[in-house]
Write a protein that holds these residues in place. Sequence first.
Motif, mmCIF file in Angstrom:
data_model
loop_
_atom_site.group_PDB
_atom_site.id
_atom_site.type_symbol
_atom_site.label_atom_id
_atom_site.label_comp_id
_atom_site.label_asym_id
_atom_site.label_seq_id
_atom_site.Cartn_x
_atom_site.Cartn_y
_atom_site.Cartn_z
ATOM 1 N N GLY A 199 0.807 -1.215 0.000
ATOM 2 C CA GLY A 199 0.000 0.000 0.000
ATOM 3 C C GLY A 199 0.837 1.261 0.000
ATOM 4 N N SER A 200 1.910 1.283 0.799
ATOM 5 C CA SER A 200 2.745 2.485 0.881
ATOM 6 C C SER A 200 3.498 2.720 -0.413
ATOM 7 C CB SER A 200 3.727 2.364 2.048
ATOM 8 O OG SER A 200 4.528 1.196 1.919
ATOM 9 N N ALA A 203 0.981 4.087 -2.983
ATOM 10 C CA ALA A 203 0.618 5.483 -2.711
ATOM 11 C C ALA A 203 1.731 6.434 -3.140
ATOM 12 C CB ALA A 203 0.310 5.662 -1.229
ATOM 13 N N VAL A 206 1.914 6.712 -7.014
ATOM 14 C CA VAL A 206 0.863 7.595 -7.534
ATOM 15 C C VAL A 206 1.181 9.055 -7.225
ATOM 16 C CG1 VAL A 206 -1.567 8.226 -7.337
ATOM 17 C CG2 VAL A 206 -0.921 5.822 -7.458
ATOM 18 N N MET A 207 1.661 9.329 -6.024
ATOM 19 C CA MET A 207 2.011 10.699 -5.639
ATOM 20 C C MET A 207 3.133 11.235 -6.516
ATOM 21 S SD MET A 207 3.353 12.027 -1.927
ATOM 22 C CE MET A 207 3.913 13.714 -1.695
#
Length: 277
Positions: A199-200, A203, A206-207
């Motif tokens: 998940g990290s 994220a 995408v950022m």
Amino acid sequence: MVRAALILIVGMAFVPLGDSAGKLLVEDHGVAPIFVAWSRFLLGALLILPFLRPAHLGAAYFLDWRLWFRGALISLGVVSILTALQTEPLANVFGAFFSGPILSYVLSVLLLGERVTVARTMLILVGFLGVLLVIRPGFGVTPGLGFAVLAGAFYGAYLVSSRAFAAAAPPQSLLITQLVAGAILMAPFGVTAVPTPSGSVAALVVMSAASSAIGNLLLVLAYARAPATRLAPFIYFQLIAATAYGWGIFGDLPDAVTFAGLGLLVASGFGSLGLRR
């Protein structure tokens, strides 16, 4: 000119935000720089696609060698800076990277015949002095900083090409073609370096992609509205943002000399804004 400068300043806050996410990926999660770069271009293209009209996606744009050339330049620059961020602090990398706008300024005069004045040249030099105060030369030549300088060279050439080819396509088409070009050119290397999903990591990927796409769209919009020689000092706001992110995210607290350098950078940018033809 004022509107172009404001657009560029906002864009320059987004670009180092994407590189901060990239640094977290390569430094804390062990993700390969080439994957971060490739995913940035691939996801950036997918993120920007819903906001484009069919006219922005004409086949002629994707067959124009000039736009592929721009895409190759920015791709090489992104890979180089992400490689540098593996081993060097964010502010130091961006400091070495900021040889790019100086190259952009010189090439714009030599290759594009853009007008240059003594006052504007002095402001560029003031901004560069600010960079020197931030990075404080004497750090020695390391592989990481070597990659940062190489990234600056690619970025400076990219800035000039953005101005030279601004009339070749609308800003939206310039952005999507460079994203598609980067995604295709780096695909053979990126697909072999896919990290273990989490998940990290997702994220941060995408950022990194979203911040970079927004920043580069604003840069293209700004360079379509004003000459590179007048906008060059505002690129230094990227270093100001990088220093702030380095402080807030990585705990690199700027000292008094660094703040003095940032003050010179701000003075350079607003001094350029005050100049009139």
